[in-house]
Design a protein around this motif. Structure first.
Motif, PDB file in Angstrom:
ATOM      1  N   VAL A 147       0.131  -3.499  -5.188  1.00 39.50           N
ATOM      2  CA  VAL A 147       1.206  -4.482  -5.040  1.00 39.50           C
ATOM      3  C   VAL A 147       0.953  -5.218  -3.732  1.00 39.50           C
ATOM      4  CG1 VAL A 147       3.689  -4.812  -4.719  1.00 39.50           C
ATOM      5  CG2 VAL A 147       2.849  -3.057  -6.312  1.00 39.50           C
ATOM      6  N   GLU A 148       0.954  -6.548  -3.781  1.00 36.69           N
ATOM      7  CA  GLU A 148       0.721  -7.335  -2.572  1.00 36.69           C
ATOM      8  C   GLU A 148       1.949  -8.163  -2.216  1.00 36.69           C
ATOM      9  OE1 GLU A 148      -4.073  -7.862  -2.274  1.00 36.69           O
ATOM     10  OE2 GLU A 148      -2.915  -9.589  -2.997  1.00 36.69           O
ATOM     11  N   ILE A 149       2.240  -8.203  -0.940  1.00 39.45           N
ATOM     12  CA  ILE A 149       3.378  -8.993  -0.461  1.00 39.45           C
ATOM     13  C   ILE A 149       2.905  -9.930   0.647  1.00 39.45           C
ATOM     14  CG2 ILE A 149       5.599  -8.931   0.727  1.00 39.45           C
ATOM     15  CD1 ILE A 149       6.214  -6.334  -0.710  1.00 39.45           C
ATOM     16  N   THR A 150       3.056 -11.226   0.396  1.00 35.47           N
ATOM     17  CA  THR A 150       2.767 -12.227   1.411  1.00 35.47           C
ATOM     18  C   THR A 150       3.961 -12.342   2.340  1.00 35.47           C
ATOM     19  OG1 THR A 150       1.354 -13.450  -0.132  1.00 35.47           O
ATOM     20  CG2 THR A 150       2.134 -14.634   1.819  1.00 35.47           C
ATOM     21  N   ARG A 151       3.706 -12.381   3.644  1.00 38.05           N
ATOM     22  CA  ARG A 151       4.779 -12.377   4.626  1.00 38.05           C
ATOM     23  C   ARG A 151       4.797 -13.690   5.410  1.00 38.05           C
ATOM     24  NH1 ARG A 151       5.249  -7.151   7.946  1.00 38.05           N
ATOM     25  NH2 ARG A 151       4.010  -8.430   9.360  1.00 38.05           N
ATOM     26  N   ALA A 152       5.910 -13.945   6.059  1.00 41.53           N
ATOM     27  CA  ALA A 152       6.100 -15.208   6.771  1.00 41.53           C
ATOM     28  C   ALA A 152       5.148 -15.375   7.946  1.00 41.53           C
ATOM     29  CB  ALA A 152       7.546 -15.319   7.244  1.00 41.53           C
ATOM     30  N   ASP A 153       4.586 -14.283   8.459  1.00 38.55           N
ATOM     31  CA  ASP A 153       3.669 -14.383   9.590  1.00 38.55           C
ATOM     32  C   ASP A 153       2.245 -14.704   9.170  1.00 38.55           C
ATOM     33  OD1 ASP A 153       2.889 -11.995   8.453  1.00 38.55           O
ATOM     34  OD2 ASP A 153       3.214 -10.771  10.245  1.00 38.55           O
ATOM     35  N   GLY A 154       2.051 -15.000   7.877  1.00 34.09           N
ATOM     36  CA  GLY A 154       0.724 -15.375   7.398  1.00 34.09           C
ATOM     37  C   GLY A 154      -0.166 -14.202   7.054  1.00 34.09           C
ATOM     38  N   THR A 155       0.410 -13.030   6.839  1.00 30.65           N
ATOM     39  CA  THR A 155      -0.354 -11.859   6.434  1.00 30.65           C
ATOM     40  C   THR A 155       0.008 -11.449   5.017  1.00 30.65           C
ATOM     41  OG1 THR A 155       1.315 -10.361   7.353  1.00 30.65           O
ATOM     42  CG2 THR A 155      -0.529 -10.979   8.791  1.00 30.65           C
ATOM     43  N   ILE A 156      -0.912 -10.731   4.391  1.00 28.96           N
ATOM     44  CA  ILE A 156      -0.667 -10.147   3.074  1.00 28.96           C
ATOM     45  C   ILE A 156      -0.781  -8.637   3.199  1.00 28.96           C
ATOM     46  CG2 ILE A 156      -1.478  -9.938   0.692  1.00 28.96           C
ATOM     47  CD1 ILE A 156      -2.543 -12.778   0.893  1.00 28.96           C
ATOM     48  N   ALA A 157       0.289  -7.941   2.871  1.00 28.49           N
ATOM     49  CA  ALA A 157       0.324  -6.486   2.922  1.00 28.49           C
ATOM     50  C   ALA A 157       0.017  -5.923   1.535  1.00 28.49           C
ATOM     51  CB  ALA A 157       1.697  -6.002   3.389  1.00 28.49           C
ATOM     52  N   ALA A 158      -0.954  -5.016   1.469  1.00 22.53           N
ATOM     53  CA  ALA A 158      -1.355  -4.415   0.199  1.00 22.53           C
ATOM     54  C   ALA A 158      -0.841  -2.982   0.125  1.00 22.53           C
ATOM     55  CB  ALA A 158      -2.869  -4.432   0.052  1.00 22.53           C
ATOM     56  N   PHE A 159      -0.083  -2.693  -0.924  1.00 30.11           N
ATOM     57  CA  PHE A 159       0.508  -1.372  -1.130  1.00 30.11           C
ATOM     58  C   PHE A 159      -0.123  -0.686  -2.337  1.00 30.11           C
ATOM     59  CE2 PHE A 159       3.590  -3.803   1.213  1.00 30.11           C
ATOM     60  CZ  PHE A 159       4.148  -2.900   2.101  1.00 30.11           C
ATOM     61  N   PHE A 160      -0.462   0.562  -2.181  1.00 29.86           N
ATOM     62  CA  PHE A 160      -1.035   1.409  -3.233  1.00 29.86           C
ATOM     63  C   PHE A 160       0.103   2.139  -3.935  1.00 29.86           C
ATOM     64  CE2 PHE A 160      -2.690   5.427  -4.785  1.00 29.86           C
ATOM     65  CZ  PHE A 160      -3.963   5.132  -5.274  1.00 29.86           C
ATOM     66  N   VAL A 161       0.187   1.994  -5.246  1.00 31.58           N
ATOM     67  CA  VAL A 161       1.246   2.659  -6.012  1.00 31.58           C
ATOM     68  C   VAL A 161       0.953   4.151  -6.113  1.00 31.58           C
ATOM     69  CG1 VAL A 161       2.399   2.861  -8.250  1.00 31.58           C
ATOM     70  CG2 VAL A 161       1.844   0.600  -7.322  1.00 31.58           C
ATOM     71  N   ASP A 162       1.869   4.960  -5.627  1.00 34.45           N
ATOM     72  CA  ASP A 162       1.735   6.411  -5.685  1.00 34.45           C
ATOM     73  C   ASP A 162       2.344   7.004  -6.941  1.00 34.45           C
ATOM     74  OD1 ASP A 162       0.549   6.791  -2.996  1.00 34.45           O
ATOM     75  OD2 ASP A 162       2.495   6.046  -2.311  1.00 34.45           O
TER      76      ASP A 162
END
Length: 218
Positions: A147-162
């Motif tokens: 799951v990826e979330i684009t953030r207002a600071d210009g980064t993309i956080a990638a989350f691994f589904v557990d």
């Protein structure tokens, strides 16, 4: 209409240090004649950042500074959805995402942002009075999906589904879902299970558990 949201309330807890987050499910039948998006069920309480600093778990895994989420991407579901910030009304109840935009997810703005240490809470409708909504297929995710979330600071956080779990609302595991964590985690929540037309709502919640594995600049 179904709203994946459970109500949030802040309250003092005599037996715990800090604040408690009260998060209820808010839902309405897709065939309901009402225009409101919510009919409430029983409350469930949980500790959020309730432990003294000296007893908290040591940080584990990457973490990010605070920045609001902008867009949610789940490639396995073909899902791309903008965020709206969710807030509490005067009575302390979380106002769900607007029902006129089924492809919209909500993030509780006074909670952890995705990428910060702790569990960031994201909620979305599974369906509305007009048809399917953004989290219709959420239950189809598997461990190992990203799951990826684009953030207002210009980064993309990638989350691994557990894990992906379906819980009865009567037995919702508050601490497991909302309790403090040593790393940056994500909870995606919607309604699911059997629909009870008598009570006017789904009987269960689908919860996706994920943790931050990496982040990058857009």
């Amino acid at each position: 209409m179904d709203s994946s949201v459970r109500m949030l309330r802040w309250a003092a807890a005599a037996a715990l240090v800090g604040l408690l987050l009260i998060y209820n499910s808010v839902e309405a039948s897709p065939t309901s004649s009402t225009t409101s998006t919510s009919s409430t069920t029983s409350a469930a309480s949980l500790p959020v950042a309730s432990a003294p600093a000296a007893t908290r778990l040591a940080p584990s895994g990457p973490t990010m500074s605070r920045s609001r989420p902008v867009r949610l991407e789940i490639p396995q579901l073909g899902l791309s959805a903008p965020f709206t910030r969710l807030r509490l009304d005067r009575s302390g109840v979380l106002i769900p995402p607007p029902s006129n935009n089924p492809n919209l997810v909500g993030w509780y703005g006074n909670g952890v942002t995705p990428g910060e240490r702790g569990p960031a809470i994201v909620a979305g409708h599974v369906d509305t009075r007009t048809g399917p909504a953004v989290f219709l297929l959420l239950r189809m995710l598997d461990a190992g999906n990203i799951v990826e979330i684009t953030r207002a600071d210009g980064t993309i956080a990638a989350f691994f589904v557990d894990d992906v779990e379906t819980y009865s609302k009567a037995g919702f595991p508050d601490r497991a879902v909302y309790g403090d964590t040593p790393d940056a985690q994500l909870r995606l929540i919607t309604c699911g299970g059997q629909y009870d037309r008598t009570r006017g709502g789904y009987l269960s919640n689908v919860v996706v558990f994920a943790h931050l594995v990496s982040y990058r600049k857009v």
